[in-house]
Design a protein around this motif. Structure first.
Motif, short mmCIF file in Angstrom:
data_model
loop_
_atom_site.label_atom_id
_atom_site.label_comp_id
_atom_site.label_asym_id
_atom_site.label_seq_id
_atom_site.Cartn_x
_atom_site.Cartn_y
_atom_site.Cartn_z
N ARG A 44 0.78 -1.18 0.08
CA ARG A 44 -0.12 -0.05 -0.17
C ARG A 44 0.71 1.28 -0.13
N LEU A 65 -11.87 -3.57 -4.67
CA LEU A 65 -12.10 -4.69 -3.59
C LEU A 65 -11.49 -4.25 -2.31
N ALA A 67 -12.34 -4.06 1.11
CA ALA A 67 -12.52 -4.50 2.25
C ALA A 67 -12.37 -3.40 3.45
N ASP A 89 -17.08 -2.86 -2.03
CA ASP A 89 -16.91 -4.24 -1.74
C ASP A 89 -18.20 -4.79 -1.40
N ARG A 90 -18.44 -6.18 -1.84
CA ARG A 90 -19.70 -6.68 -2.13
C ARG A 90 -20.21 -7.05 -0.40
N ARG A 115 -21.27 -3.42 -4.04
CA ARG A 115 -21.61 -3.82 -5.36
C ARG A 115 -20.92 -4.96 -5.71
N ASP A 116 -21.27 -5.87 -6.50
CA ASP A 116 -20.38 -6.91 -7.26
C ASP A 116 -19.30 -6.14 -8.18
N LEU A 117 -18.09 -6.13 -8.14
CA LEU A 117 -17.20 -5.23 -8.77
C LEU A 117 -17.49 -5.29 -10.38
N ASP A 132 -7.71 -5.85 -5.75
CA ASP A 132 -6.64 -6.67 -4.82
C ASP A 132 -7.57 -7.73 -4.37
N PHE A 140 -11.76 -10.44 -12.89
CA PHE A 140 -12.17 -8.93 -12.78
C PHE A 140 -11.30 -8.28 -13.88
#
Ligand SMILES: C[S@@+](CC[C@H](N)C(=O)[O-])C[C@H]1O[C@@H](n2cnc3c(N)ncnc32)[C@H](O)[C@@H]1O
Length: 381
Positions: A44, A65, A67, A89-90, A115-117, A132, A140
């Motif tokens: 990061r 993604l 988290a 993030d879903r 959401r679903d990416l 990630d 993806f």
């Protein structure tokens, strides 16, 4: 929704609430909790250094993604750019936590999606997309290279290193359409397979993926590629795909246009992995938690940018010649004195890159190691 069992940590200048039992499992592991791995702080930090160079005012920047929001919030907080930062993030608990973390850092303007990416990427276009995932990113990549704006950047982590290193060539073939192979430089072929996959996914849509900063660290690969429109550019990128051949007995390694041996790794990216102008501008500032490590890797990236593919390792030369290895820096200086190009490589602390053929590398290693031995014997007399 109330989340419990959280603890506060600081990365760079960003505060984060994360699950109390974080980092007990290895990188990229599904634990049922909201994911946070302190060991990925270095990755990061690199993203922050990269974002400070690459991001422009007003851009749409997505941590797809997210988290806890660790990476995306750090980008929003630490890159010094006013942009449209979005996190997704879903997992609803993750979305709630990243909202809380945004507020903790006075980043209330950061948008949070749950959401679903792939469906989010199908609806919106972004200048920067970070992927990630747990393990492989293959699910993806197609959506990301389509959603990315012209001249934007797609950044991808892959922690499914075993197939890419050559441990499971069939899995690698299924996921990436490429055969991996074990070798002393398998970290590099693994990375090049991943880049080659992204190049082919982009080319399907008449787009070129051009590497800016692609590297291996700890147990993951990380790539940052610029996406540019144009069938001609996509064709030019495809032309830079090839295969890596390796002969264990002579140590000959070679990039070839076609697969000449069924065991050759590839197709893989044979062009540059590191753009010199990008790494020249990146700075390991003191506010980064891993600034010492960042400074070291920046130096290694600057050294090896522009060097040919497929590094050598001192251990394989020692095994082949039965001569104990000299210090890496001394051998690199010796190669340079003899007129070769040579540099360290970030892939391996005992690795180096050079532009001369394997036969010459072995010969020069023998003469250098033998001259050192003579010197030692003389000084013992
Ligand atoms: C490895 S974690 C991300 C770590 C984070 N980037 C960081 O730096 O700490 C992967 C995340 O992706 C989320 N995820 C998995 N599949 C997804 C999908 N199809 N759409 C959106 N989120 C997804 C998971 O809920 C998980 O939180």
């Amino acid at each position: 929704m109330m989340l419990s069992g959280l603890t506060q940590v600081r990365e760079g200048t960003t505060d984060l609430l994360v699950p109390e039992g974080h980092s007990k499992k290895g990188p990229g592991t599904k634990t049922g909790e909201i994911f946070y791995n302190r060991q990925m702080e270095f990755g990061r930090d690199v993203s922050v250094m990269f974002g400070r160079v690459a991001f422009k005012e007003g851009q749409a920047i997505l941590d797809g993604l997210a988290a806890t929001g660790a990476r995306g919030l750090r980008l929003a907080n630490e890159c010094g750019v006013r942009a449209d930062f979005q996190l997704n993030d879903r997992d609803l608990r993750a979305a709630v936590l990243m909202k809380q973390n945004a507020e903790l850092n006075s980043l209330g303007h950061v948008k949070v999606h749950c959401r679903d990416l792939n469906s989010l990427l199908a609806e919106q276009h972004f200048d920067y997309i970070d992927i990630d995932p747990f393990g492989t990113p293959v699910d993806f990549v197609d959506a990301a290279v389509q959603s990315c704006k012209n001249d934007g950047v797609v950044a991808i982590t892959a922690t499914d290193t075993a197939p890419l290193y050559g441990g499971y060539p069939k899995t690698c073939l299924r996921r990436y359409g490429s055969l991996s192979a074990r070798s002393p430089f398998a970290h590099e072929t693994g990375l090049r397979i991943l880049v080659g996959f992204v190049v082919r996914e982009a080319a399907k849509h008449d787009r070129a993926a051009e590497p800016l900063l692609c590297f291996h660290a700890d147990h993951y690969f990380r790539i940052n590629v610029r996406i540019r429109n144009g069938a001609a550019r996509a064709d030019a990128a495809i032309k830079k795909l090839g295969y890596a051949a390796f002969d264990r007995s002579s140590l000959r390694r070679e990039i070839t246009e076609d697969r000449n041996d069924p065991k050759d790794a590839g197709p893989l990216w044979c062009g540059q992995l590191i753009a010199r102008d990008v790494v020249k501008q990146m700075a390991a500032s003191g506010d980064l938690g891993t600034s010492g490590r960042c400074a070291k890797i920046l130096e290694a990236w600057r050294d090896e940018a522009g060097m040919p593919p497929l590094f050598y390792c001192m251990d394989e030369l020692a095994r082949k010649t039965k001569l104990s290895p000299p210090k890496l820096v001394d051998f690199i200086s010796y190669l340079e004195e003899k007129g070769a190009k040579a540099s360290r490589t970030h892939f391996d602390p005992k690795g180096f890159k050079t532009d001369i053929a394997a036969k010459e590398v072995v010969q020069r290693y023998k003469s250098f190691a033998a001259s050192l031995r003579k010197k030692r014997l003389k000084s013992n007399v």
